[in-house]
Design a protein around this motif. Structure first.
Motif, PDB file in Angstrom:
ATOM      1  N   TYR A   1     -26.901 -19.422   9.165  1.00  0.00           N
ATOM      2  CA  TYR A   1     -27.033 -18.829  10.488  1.00  0.00           C
ATOM      3  C   TYR A   1     -25.828 -19.220  11.336  1.00  0.00           C
ATOM      4  CZ  TYR A   1     -28.718 -23.486  11.900  1.00  0.00           C
ATOM      5  OH  TYR A   1     -28.828 -24.837  12.126  1.00  0.00           O
ATOM      6  N   THR A   2     -25.533 -18.393  12.313  1.00  0.00           N
ATOM      7  CA  THR A   2     -24.406 -18.624  13.210  1.00  0.00           C
ATOM      8  C   THR A   2     -24.896 -18.661  14.641  1.00  0.00           C
ATOM      9  OG1 THR A   2     -22.896 -17.486  11.703  1.00  0.00           O
ATOM     10  CG2 THR A   2     -22.153 -17.799  13.967  1.00  0.00           C
ATOM     11  N   GLU A   3     -24.465 -19.685  15.367  1.00  0.00           N
ATOM     12  CA  GLU A   3     -24.794 -19.806  16.784  1.00  0.00           C
ATOM     13  C   GLU A   3     -23.653 -19.231  17.612  1.00  0.00           C
ATOM     14  OE1 GLU A   3     -27.287 -23.794  17.405  1.00  0.00           O
ATOM     15  OE2 GLU A   3     -25.395 -24.143  16.345  1.00  0.00           O
ATOM     16  N   TYR A   4     -23.994 -18.326  18.511  1.00  0.00           N
ATOM     17  CA  TYR A   4     -23.022 -17.714  19.403  1.00  0.00           C
ATOM     18  C   TYR A   4     -23.310 -18.200  20.826  1.00  0.00           C
ATOM     19  CZ  TYR A   4     -22.486 -14.530  15.426  1.00  0.00           C
ATOM     20  OH  TYR A   4     -22.280 -13.996  14.167  1.00  0.00           O
ATOM     21  N   TYR A   5     -22.485 -19.110  21.303  1.00  0.00           N
ATOM     22  CA  TYR A   5     -22.678 -19.656  22.648  1.00  0.00           C
ATOM     23  C   TYR A   5     -21.927 -18.783  23.653  1.00  0.00           C
ATOM     24  CZ  TYR A   5     -24.627 -23.888  20.563  1.00  0.00           C
ATOM     25  OH  TYR A   5     -25.419 -24.767  19.873  1.00  0.00           O
ATOM     26  N   PHE A   6     -22.588 -18.450  24.758  1.00  0.00           N
ATOM     27  CA  PHE A   6     -22.015 -17.558  25.755  1.00  0.00           C
ATOM     28  C   PHE A   6     -21.472 -18.355  26.939  1.00  0.00           C
ATOM     29  CE2 PHE A   6     -25.494 -15.226  23.649  1.00  0.00           C
ATOM     30  CZ  PHE A   6     -24.749 -14.211  23.060  1.00  0.00           C
ATOM     31  N   ASP A   7     -20.266 -18.007  27.355  1.00  0.00           N
ATOM     32  CA  ASP A   7     -19.667 -18.636  28.523  1.00  0.00           C
ATOM     33  C   ASP A   7     -20.443 -18.227  29.772  1.00  0.00           C
ATOM     34  OD1 ASP A   7     -17.116 -20.060  29.664  1.00  0.00           O
ATOM     35  OD2 ASP A   7     -17.382 -18.251  30.872  1.00  0.00           O
ATOM     36  N   ALA A   8     -20.722 -19.191  30.630  1.00  0.00           N
ATOM     37  CA  ALA A   8     -21.545 -18.929  31.815  1.00  0.00           C
ATOM     38  C   ALA A   8     -20.872 -17.978  32.787  1.00  0.00           C
ATOM     39  CB  ALA A   8     -21.892 -20.242  32.517  1.00  0.00           C
TER      40      ALA A   8
ATOM     41  N   ASP B   1     -32.695 -14.791  20.470  1.00  0.00           N
ATOM     42  CA  ASP B   1     -32.045 -14.935  21.774  1.00  0.00           C
ATOM     43  C   ASP B   1     -32.554 -16.189  22.479  1.00  0.00           C
ATOM     44  OD1 ASP B   1     -30.217 -12.690  22.265  1.00  0.00           O
ATOM     45  OD2 ASP B   1     -32.003 -11.450  21.997  1.00  0.00           O
ATOM     46  N   PHE B   2     -31.617 -16.966  23.018  1.00  0.00           N
ATOM     47  CA  PHE B   2     -31.929 -18.142  23.809  1.00  0.00           C
ATOM     48  C   PHE B   2     -31.167 -18.052  25.126  1.00  0.00           C
ATOM     49  CE2 PHE B   2     -32.514 -19.306  19.382  1.00  0.00           C
ATOM     50  CZ  PHE B   2     -33.767 -19.915  19.395  1.00  0.00           C
ATOM     51  N   GLU B   3     -31.406 -19.013  25.998  1.00  0.00           N
ATOM     52  CA  GLU B   3     -30.819 -18.949  27.336  1.00  0.00           C
ATOM     53  C   GLU B   3     -29.298 -18.943  27.300  1.00  0.00           C
ATOM     54  OE1 GLU B   3     -30.892 -21.370  31.618  1.00  0.00           O
ATOM     55  OE2 GLU B   3     -32.181 -22.001  29.955  1.00  0.00           O
ATOM     56  N   ASP B   4     -28.706 -19.834  26.501  1.00  0.00           N
ATOM     57  CA  ASP B   4     -27.251 -19.972  26.505  1.00  0.00           C
ATOM     58  C   ASP B   4     -26.592 -19.510  25.212  1.00  0.00           C
ATOM     59  OD1 ASP B   4     -28.330 -21.989  24.970  1.00  0.00           O
ATOM     60  OD2 ASP B   4     -26.765 -23.440  25.496  1.00  0.00           O
ATOM     61  N   LYS B   5     -27.375 -18.995  24.286  1.00  0.00           N
ATOM     62  CA  LYS B   5     -26.792 -18.605  23.005  1.00  0.00           C
ATOM     63  C   LYS B   5     -27.676 -17.600  22.280  1.00  0.00           C
ATOM     64  CE  LYS B   5     -29.006 -22.261  20.285  1.00  0.00           C
ATOM     65  NZ  LYS B   5     -28.803 -23.418  19.380  1.00  0.00           N
ATOM     66  N   GLY B   6     -27.105 -16.989  21.265  1.00  0.00           N
ATOM     67  CA  GLY B   6     -27.842 -16.155  20.338  1.00  0.00           C
ATOM     68  C   GLY B   6     -27.640 -16.719  18.946  1.00  0.00           C
ATOM     69  N   VAL B   7     -28.608 -16.543  18.076  1.00  0.00           N
ATOM     70  CA  VAL B   7     -28.524 -17.076  16.717  1.00  0.00           C
ATOM     71  C   VAL B   7     -28.744 -15.936  15.732  1.00  0.00           C
ATOM     72  CG1 VAL B   7     -29.457 -18.707  15.038  1.00  0.00           C
ATOM     73  CG2 VAL B   7     -29.367 -19.331  17.468  1.00  0.00           C
ATOM     74  N   GLY B   8     -27.760 -15.717  14.890  1.00  0.00           N
ATOM     75  CA  GLY B   8     -27.860 -14.691  13.866  1.00  0.00           C
ATOM     76  C   GLY B   8     -28.044 -15.316  12.494  1.00  0.00           C
TER      77      GLY B   8
ATOM     78  N   VAL C   1     -18.543 -14.798  24.117  1.00  0.00           N
ATOM     79  CA  VAL C   1     -18.793 -15.896  23.180  1.00  0.00           C
ATOM     80  C   VAL C   1     -17.662 -16.907  23.300  1.00  0.00           C
ATOM     81  CG1 VAL C   1     -19.088 -16.539  20.756  1.00  0.00           C
ATOM     82  CG2 VAL C   1     -20.009 -14.357  21.595  1.00  0.00           C
ATOM     83  N   CYS C   2     -18.025 -18.151  23.596  1.00  0.00           N
ATOM     84  CA  CYS C   2     -17.019 -19.216  23.723  1.00  0.00           C
ATOM     85  C   CYS C   2     -17.084 -20.210  22.564  1.00  0.00           C
ATOM     86  CB  CYS C   2     -17.182 -19.955  25.049  1.00  0.00           C
ATOM     87  SG  CYS C   2     -18.796 -20.737  25.285  1.00  0.00           S
ATOM     88  N   ARG C   3     -18.191 -20.195  21.804  1.00  0.00           N
ATOM     89  CA  ARG C   3     -18.322 -21.040  20.610  1.00  0.00           C
ATOM     90  C   ARG C   3     -19.038 -20.253  19.536  1.00  0.00           C
ATOM     91  NH1 ARG C   3     -21.298 -26.139  20.809  1.00  0.00           N
ATOM     92  NH2 ARG C   3     -20.140 -26.591  18.913  1.00  0.00           N
ATOM     93  N   HIS C   4     -18.493 -20.309  18.332  1.00  0.00           N
ATOM     94  CA  HIS C   4     -19.026 -19.590  17.171  1.00  0.00           C
ATOM     95  C   HIS C   4     -19.220 -20.638  16.086  1.00  0.00           C
ATOM     96  CE1 HIS C   4     -18.569 -17.348  13.369  1.00  0.00           C
ATOM     97  NE2 HIS C   4     -18.871 -16.228  14.018  1.00  0.00           N
ATOM     98  N   VAL C   5     -20.467 -21.073  15.860  1.00  0.00           N
ATOM     99  CA  VAL C   5     -20.726 -22.214  14.984  1.00  0.00           C
ATOM    100  C   VAL C   5     -21.545 -21.752  13.783  1.00  0.00           C
ATOM    101  CG1 VAL C   5     -21.625 -24.562  14.821  1.00  0.00           C
ATOM    102  CG2 VAL C   5     -20.756 -23.703  17.015  1.00  0.00           C
ATOM    103  N   GLU C   6     -20.971 -21.866  12.595  1.00  0.00           N
ATOM    104  CA  GLU C   6     -21.639 -21.457  11.362  1.00  0.00           C
ATOM    105  C   GLU C   6     -22.391 -22.629  10.743  1.00  0.00           C
ATOM    106  OE1 GLU C   6     -18.844 -19.832   8.648  1.00  0.00           O
ATOM    107  OE2 GLU C   6     -18.020 -18.410  10.099  1.00  0.00           O
ATOM    108  N   HIS C   7     -23.549 -22.323  10.204  1.00  0.00           N
ATOM    109  CA  HIS C   7     -24.348 -23.302   9.466  1.00  0.00           C
ATOM    110  C   HIS C   7     -24.759 -22.676   8.139  1.00  0.00           C
ATOM    111  CE1 HIS C   7     -24.878 -25.834  13.115  1.00  0.00           C
ATOM    112  NE2 HIS C   7     -24.926 -24.664  13.736  1.00  0.00           N
ATOM    113  N   TRP C   8     -24.487 -23.384   7.048  1.00  0.00           N
ATOM    114  CA  TRP C   8     -24.844 -22.897   5.722  1.00  0.00           C
ATOM    115  C   TRP C   8     -26.067 -23.649   5.236  1.00  0.00           C
ATOM    116  CZ3 TRP C   8     -21.521 -19.446   2.814  1.00  0.00           C
ATOM    117  CH2 TRP C   8     -20.404 -19.030   3.536  1.00  0.00           C
ATOM    118  N   ASN C   9     -27.049 -22.927   4.695  1.00  0.00           N
ATOM    119  CA  ASN C   9     -28.291 -23.550   4.241  1.00  0.00           C
ATOM    120  C   ASN C   9     -28.169 -24.110   2.827  1.00  0.00           C
ATOM    121  OD1 ASN C   9     -29.511 -22.838   6.674  1.00  0.00           O
ATOM    122  ND2 ASN C   9     -30.291 -20.906   5.867  1.00  0.00           N
TER     123      ASN C   9
END
Length: 240
Positions: free
Chosen positions: A196-203, A168-175, A208-216
């Motif tokens: 991992y996927t970043e889930y950015y939360f709308d203020a 958990d972070f201030e503006d997003k969660g990372v799974g 969730v307003c952005r769903h960003v996937e990252h593949w290792n």
């Protein structure tokens, strides 16, 4: 006047290359004149040049797979019982924003449903115009993402997706997740990766307003996995 013979040397420091020319006296005079010039190393240039066609190829593969999924959705027989949309009205606070804890909990439950290949995700946890991005590209639209996930699942025989860690972070969660599957193509390729996927939360809405996937794994490695036949496939094909 003192005569001098120039000698030169090349030194590498980090990503920069320095060339120094030293004038060495031959007439006994203790006068040295050193002139140095530096230039940035171009050792990374081939990588940058190669990344353009690789990215283009990956985008073609990505959009091709999307079209293939859409075509497969028309060809597959209709299911006797369609899975309903997982639409859950999340609780809101006095300002109208959904509770962050509730959103995170639904995301974790969506992982249990392997939403990436089933399309069964909690719709109320996302903005309708949410941006979805991965190594190949990005687009906006919750319904399109759900459709792509559902269609991708139709191209898979077996799959396993597990949420391994949540931050958990201030503006997003990372799974952080681990994923593997056997695709239903004739050569039965195996796709396996972590990421991992970043889930950015709308203020304002809290959704969730952005769903960003990252593949290792490198982007091209994913494409090669899809094109690589399962071990023993050709032997099985010959015997068949």
């Amino acid at each position: 006047m003192a005569a001098a013979i120039p000698t030169s040397s090349v030194a590498l420091h980090g990503n920069a290359r320095h060339r120094c020319s030293t004038l060495t006296p031959i007439s006994g005079c203790r006068l040295y004149r050193i002139k140095c010039s530096g230039e940035n190393s171009t050792s990374n240039s081939p990588t940058k040049q190669e990344s353009a066609p690789e990215n283009a190829l990956l985008k073609i593969a990505w959009y091709g797979s999307e079209l293939l999924g859409i075509a497969a959705s028309f060809l597959r027989p209709p299911s006797p019982v369609e899975a309903p949309d997982n639409y859950l009205n999340l609780a809101t606070d006095g300002s109208g924003a959904v509770n962050r804890v509730a959103v995170v909990e639904t995301i974790k439950q969506d992982f249990d449903r392997s939403y990436f290949v089933t399309g069964q995700l909690t719709l109320d946890a996302y903005e309708e115009n949410c941006e979805f991005a991965d190594p190949a590209g990005s687009f906006k639209g919750l319904r399109r993402f759900k459709r792509n996930c559902t269609n991708f699942g139709s191209l898979i025989d077996k799959s396993n997706m597990k949420l391994t860690k949540w931050e958990d972070f201030e503006d997003k969660g990372v799974g952080h997740w681990r994923f593997s599957c056997i695709m239903s193509f004739p050569w039965r390729p195996i796709l396996s990766a972590t990421g991992y996927t970043e889930y950015y939360f709308d203020a304002q809405s809290g959704k969730v307003c952005r769903h960003v996937e990252h593949w290792n794994v490198p982007k091209m490695a994913l494409l090669k996995q899809i094109l690589r036949p399962t071990r023993g496939f050709w032997l099985w094909k010959k015997d068949g």
